[in-house]
Structure formats: C-alpha cells, structure tokens
Write a protein that holds these residues in place. Structure first.
Motif, PDB file in Angstrom:
ATOM      1  N   TRP A  13       6.478   2.315 -11.057  1.00 55.73           N
ATOM      2  CA  TRP A  13       7.358   1.348 -10.392  1.00 55.73           C
ATOM      3  C   TRP A  13       7.886   2.015  -9.125  1.00 55.73           C
ATOM      4  N   PHE A  14       8.039   1.252  -8.049  1.00 53.36           N
ATOM      5  CA  PHE A  14       8.661   1.790  -6.850  1.00 53.36           C
ATOM      6  C   PHE A  14       9.269   0.650  -6.036  1.00 53.36           C
ATOM      7  N   THR A  15      10.177   1.021  -5.148  1.00 59.80           N
ATOM      8  CA  THR A  15      10.849   0.045  -4.290  1.00 59.80           C
ATOM      9  C   THR A  15      10.663   0.458  -2.842  1.00 59.80           C
ATOM     10  N   PRO A  16       9.803  -0.223  -2.094  1.00 60.05           N
ATOM     11  CA  PRO A  16       9.617   0.142  -0.674  1.00 60.05           C
ATOM     12  C   PRO A  16      10.915  -0.029   0.103  1.00 60.05           C
ATOM     13  N   THR A  17      11.169   0.905   1.007  1.00 57.07           N
ATOM     14  CA  THR A  17      12.370   0.798   1.839  1.00 57.07           C
ATOM     15  C   THR A  17      12.123  -0.040   3.083  1.00 57.07           C
ATOM     16  N   PHE A  18      10.858  -0.278   3.432  1.00 55.75           N
ATOM     17  CA  PHE A  18      10.519  -1.144   4.549  1.00 55.75           C
ATOM     18  C   PHE A  18       9.108  -1.673   4.325  1.00 55.75           C
ATOM     19  N   HIS A  19       8.640  -2.514   5.245  1.00 58.90           N
ATOM     20  CA  HIS A  19       7.303  -3.110   5.185  1.00 58.90           C
ATOM     21  C   HIS A  19       7.235  -4.092   4.019  1.00 58.90           C
ATOM     22  N   LYS A  20       6.075  -4.272   3.411  1.00 61.02           N
ATOM     23  CA  LYS A  20       5.910  -5.303   2.387  1.00 61.02           C
ATOM     24  C   LYS A  20       6.863  -5.068   1.214  1.00 61.02           C
ATOM     25  N   HIS A  21       7.486  -6.162   0.762  1.00 57.68           N
ATOM     26  CA  HIS A  21       8.355  -6.158  -0.423  1.00 57.68           C
ATOM     27  C   HIS A  21       9.517  -5.168  -0.287  1.00 57.68           C
ATOM     28  N   ALA A  22       9.990  -4.965   0.942  1.00 64.74           N
ATOM     29  CA  ALA A  22      11.093  -4.033   1.164  1.00 64.74           C
ATOM     30  C   ALA A  22      12.294  -4.412   0.308  1.00 64.74           C
ATOM     31  N   GLY A  23      12.843  -3.436  -0.402  1.00 68.22           N
ATOM     32  CA  GLY A  23      14.015  -3.647  -1.239  1.00 68.22           C
ATOM     33  C   GLY A  23      13.729  -4.298  -2.575  1.00 68.22           C
ATOM     34  N   THR A  24      12.475  -4.587  -2.869  1.00 67.86           N
ATOM     35  CA  THR A  24      12.107  -5.254  -4.118  1.00 67.86           C
ATOM     36  C   THR A  24      11.343  -4.290  -5.022  1.00 67.86           C
ATOM     37  N   PRO A  25      11.756  -4.095  -6.272  1.00 69.68           N
ATOM     38  CA  PRO A  25      10.976  -3.255  -7.174  1.00 69.68           C
ATOM     39  C   PRO A  25       9.592  -3.876  -7.422  1.00 69.68           C
ATOM     40  N   VAL A  26       8.578  -3.059  -7.312  1.00 68.45           N
ATOM     41  CA  VAL A  26       7.222  -3.531  -7.566  1.00 68.45           C
ATOM     42  C   VAL A  26       6.586  -2.638  -8.631  1.00 68.45           C
ATOM     43  N   ARG A  27       5.627  -3.218  -9.330  1.00 72.55           N
ATOM     44  CA  ARG A  27       4.910  -2.497 -10.381  1.00 72.55           C
ATOM     45  C   ARG A  27       3.498  -2.236  -9.885  1.00 72.55           C
ATOM     46  N   GLY A  28       2.972  -1.074 -10.216  1.00 79.84           N
ATOM     47  CA  GLY A  28       1.639  -0.773  -9.738  1.00 79.84           C
ATOM     48  C   GLY A  28       1.064   0.456 -10.393  1.00 79.84           C
ATOM     49  N   VAL A  29       0.265   1.189  -9.617  1.00 77.65           N
ATOM     50  CA  VAL A  29      -0.386   2.383 -10.150  1.00 77.65           C
ATOM     51  C   VAL A  29      -0.337   3.507  -9.124  1.00 77.65           C
ATOM     52  N   GLN A  30      -0.404   4.722  -9.630  1.00 77.96           N
ATOM     53  CA  GLN A  30      -0.646   5.892  -8.798  1.00 77.96           C
ATOM     54  C   GLN A  30      -2.034   6.419  -9.123  1.00 77.96           C
ATOM     55  N   LEU A  31      -2.784   6.746  -8.070  1.00 79.94           N
ATOM     56  CA  LEU A  31      -4.095   7.355  -8.249  1.00 79.94           C
ATOM     57  C   LEU A  31      -3.916   8.865  -8.424  1.00 79.94           C
ATOM     58  N   HIS A  32      -4.497   9.405  -9.466  1.00 82.88           N
ATOM     59  CA  HIS A  32      -4.503  10.843  -9.703  1.00 82.88           C
ATOM     60  C   HIS A  32      -5.949  11.317  -9.616  1.00 82.88           C
ATOM     61  N   GLU A  37       0.826  -1.204   0.000  1.00 78.41           N
ATOM     62  CA  GLU A  37       0.000   0.000   0.000  1.00 78.41           C
ATOM     63  C   GLU A  37       0.866   1.262   0.000  1.00 78.41           C
ATOM     64  N   GLY A  38       2.144   1.084  -0.304  1.00 76.85           N
ATOM     65  CA  GLY A  38       3.024   2.238  -0.460  1.00 76.85           C
ATOM     66  C   GLY A  38       3.767   2.653   0.793  1.00 76.85           C
ATOM     67  N   ARG A  39       3.684   1.864   1.868  1.00 77.79           N
ATOM     68  CA  ARG A  39       4.525   2.181   3.021  1.00 77.79           C
ATOM     69  C   ARG A  39       5.983   1.984   2.610  1.00 77.79           C
ATOM     70  N   GLY A  40       6.830   2.870   3.120  1.00 79.82           N
ATOM     71  CA  GLY A  40       8.237   2.793   2.747  1.00 79.82           C
ATOM     72  C   GLY A  40       8.579   3.607   1.516  1.00 79.82           C
ATOM     73  N   ILE A  41       7.629   4.418   1.021  1.00 79.63           N
ATOM     74  CA  ILE A  41       7.905   5.375  -0.054  1.00 79.63           C
ATOM     75  C   ILE A  41       7.304   6.714   0.366  1.00 79.63           C
ATOM     76  N   THR A  42       7.478   7.725  -0.464  1.00 78.12           N
ATOM     77  CA  THR A  42       7.068   9.068  -0.063  1.00 78.12           C
ATOM     78  C   THR A  42       5.602   9.373  -0.346  1.00 78.12           C
ATOM     79  N   ARG A  43       4.885   8.522  -1.086  1.00 77.78           N
ATOM     80  CA  ARG A  43       3.474   8.757  -1.374  1.00 77.78           C
ATOM     81  C   ARG A  43       2.655   7.515  -1.004  1.00 77.78           C
ATOM     82  N   PRO A  44       2.656   7.132   0.282  1.00 83.04           N
ATOM     83  CA  PRO A  44       1.890   5.942   0.674  1.00 83.04           C
ATOM     84  C   PRO A  44       0.413   6.135   0.384  1.00 83.04           C
ATOM     85  N   PHE A  45      -0.243   5.017   0.039  1.00 79.99           N
ATOM     86  CA  PHE A  45      -1.672   4.918  -0.241  1.00 79.99           C
ATOM     87  C   PHE A  45      -2.075   5.579  -1.563  1.00 79.99           C
TER      88      PHE A  45
END
Length: 367
Positions: free
Chosen positions: A278-297, A240-248
């Motif tokens: 694409w983003f890589t969470p620094t902690f929580h789910k999938h920490a250190g792993t690049p993941v693919r997803g979407v941003q809501l605008h 859900e975006g924890r570990g990046i600068t735009r969670p949720f």
C-alpha cells in the motif's frame, strides 16, 4: 576502485579530443567524473574552450519534474550561459543553438537504456540541429546501466514517433549513447569519445562509477532495471509510483485488490517476485489517496525480462479490472505503436508482442 574510464574523464584529461574552439556542453547532474567533479568544471580546469551549457528535460541542475525544464539562465559556478533544449526541435532548436555561438556540441548525459527515456532524443534532435548548422558533435560515452548484451521489445513504428521515441530501436535497446549516435546516421562531423574498460556484460555496480540520479524519479539502478516494463504504466490510470520514494518499483491503483499480487506471482515470470504493498502518492496520479498494488523484487538480474514483465502486469491488470483500468493516449507513444492498446482494449493477451530477447543491433563499439 573505478574500472571504467568514461568519455568525460578522457576528455578532461585531453580536451583536444573534442576539437573545436567554442564548445557547448549538453549535460545535467549525471555529467560528472568518478570523483563527482562536474564535467563542466573539469573541462574548464583543463583549459577547454567551454562557452555555453545546455540542459535537457528536468534541467541542467535536475530540479524539474517529468515534462518540465529549467529556464535559460547563467550558471553561478561557471558563469556560463545555460540554454534549455527541452521541447525544442527543428528551427526553434536551431535558433537556440545558433544563438549560443558554439562550433561544437558535446553531449555528456547518462542514459538508462530504455527507448522512452528522453535524453537520447535530446541528443537526436541536437544531432539533427548540428547537421543543419554545420557544427561538430562529440558524445562522451557512458555505460548502459542495463548492460549491453540484450535488446528486448519491438522497434518503434515511425508512425508513432514522438519525443519518447524518434528512431526504430527496441524498448530496451542495449546500446550506449555513443552507439546510438552512430546508429542515428546523421550527416554530421561526429566523434564518440569511447569508454575504456567497459564490456557489454559489465553490471553497473561492477564499473566502480558512482550512480547519480539521471532524473528525479530514477533514484537507483534498481529503478532503471524495472523501468522498461513498469514505465508503460505511465500510459494508464495506475500509479507508476511517482510521488513516493521507489517509483516504478511500486505500482498500484485505488481499485486494485488482494488478487493482484498472487495473480502476478502465479505467472512465474523469470527473475522477479511480487509483494503486495500500500502507498499514498504525494503528487501526480492519485495524490493523497491510499492505493493498493505491488512491489517488484528482482532476485535474478540476468534472467529478469523487464519488457515481458511490464506486458504481463498490464495483461493481469486488464483481466482483473476491465471496468477500471483506463488506457491513456500516451501508451501508444511509450510502446511505439498502437498494437498494445488495441490488444488490451480487446481483452487479448499482449505478451507475444515481445519477441524473445536478442543481442542489440547497431554499430557496437565494445566487446
């Protein structure tokens, strides 16, 4: 220019509004006046008989991550004892409150308008404790950042009550903390110090009030706007975006692929578009792993329906990745019943679980 006068500002101008002779302030970094003076400091400067501080999840200073708190301590700025309330309820909470020696609890924490955000349940548990201990309770009201004209999602099923929902209110409840305190209906000497100048349809940015992060993963009003929907992904193995600068606002998973964003955009959901990220969470789910997803605008805040959007996103994720999407036990608590999990596991469309939005229900203090 500040157009809304909060309950905290009113109490700092007139401490007699609280009554009592030994006040305990339940607060965190959001407990500030419009000039960013902490409410505790303003009350002491005004001569209020403040004798103790209480911190919720994330702590009085807001240093702890989700599901964490700060230990009991002494506040270095005020010299007051600080008591942790997180994960305390019933006799344990009564013991902690009684040990603080207060006769009045004063609640000043900003909510984000979503049932599964925990601060309103800290207030609920403390109201229950105040009722049992015979204490006064004062709520310093603040705006609901999602506004106060719309409630969305079904009410909590009491069988699934937890610390992310103790009372049957919708996911997006449309109420202020003061209105919720009245709705909960405890037998307690309750005072709501109402806001002045706030109307239910007032966007947060029009209040003139500063935005102070309610918690470490709620950085902006945009985060709060999408949270009633994308917060449901906490109950899955999607990040859900924890570990990046735009969670949720960003969600994703290592198994997501190029189909996700177009499938979501094809739904034509009101007020929102989806962009592949694409983003890589620094902690929580999938920490250190690049993941693919979407941003809501969100391009139309009035039309946007966060709960419907969240259900639609879960349905698309389940349809595209039936062998990969894992539903976690916490989803039932977030949704407030087991029906969402049942629908998703059966491959059924869950979107009709979200009835058309309507006005909030409860004791409404503001027009």
């Amino acid at each position: 220019m500040t157009l809304v006068r909060t309950g905290a500002e009113r109490l700092a101008a007139d401490p007699a509004l609280a009554g009592g002779t030994r006040l305990g302030l339940v607060t965190n970094p959001t407990g500030v006046l419009p000039d960013l003076t902490p409410t505790a400091h303003a009350l002491l400067a005004a001569g209020a008989s403040l004798t103790a501080l209480f911190g919720p999840e994330h702590g009085l200073r807001g240093t702890a991550q989700a599901d964490g708190a700060e230990p009991d301590a002494v506040d270095e700025r005020t010299g007051l004892p600080v008591h942790n309330t997180y994960k305390l309820s019933g006799p344990a909470l009564d013991e902690a409150v009684a040990a603080a020696g207060v006769d009045t609890l004063v609640f000043d924490i900003a909510d984000v308008g979503t049932r599964f955000y925990t601060y309103i349940w800290t207030m609920y548990d403390l109201l229950a404790s105040a009722s049992r201990l015979g204490l006064r309770f004062v709520v310093l009201d603040r705006p609901n950042p999602l506004g106060g004209t719309i409630a969305e999602g079904p009410p909590l099923d009491p069988a699934h009550a937890s610390f992310v929902g103790r009372f049957p209110v919708p996911v997006r409840h449309g109420l202020t903390v003061g209105e919720l305190a009245l709705l909960f209906g405890f037998d307690v000497d309750l005072t709501v110090v109402e806001m002045e100048g706030w109307r239910r349809g007032t966007p947060y940015e029009a209040t003139g009030l500063p935005w102070v992060m309610p918690s470490v993963n709620m950085p902006t009003p945009d985060t709060a706007l999408v949270y009633p929907g994308t917060g449901l992904f906490e109950g899955t193995n999607f990040s859900e975006g924890r570990g990046i600068t735009r969670p949720f606002e960003l969600i994703g998973a290592p198994y997501a692929d190029a189909r996700l964003a177009p499938a979501l955009d094809a739904l034509g959901l009101p007020g929102v578009r989806f962009r592949e990220v694409w983003f890589t969470p620094t902690f929580h789910k999938h920490a250190g792993t690049p993941v693919r997803g979407v941003q809501l605008h969100v391009h139309d805040r009035e039309a946007f329906r966060p709960v419907l959007t969240g259900l639609s996103m879960l349905h698309v994720a389940r349809t595209l990745y039936p062998g990969d999407l894992r539903l976690l036990p916490g989803l039932d608590h977030l949704w407030g019943s087991g029906e969402l999990t049942r629908r998703l596991e059966a491959g059924e469309d869950p979107r009709d679980l979200c009835p058309p939005p309507g006005p909030p229900s409860g004791p409404l203090l503001y027009g």
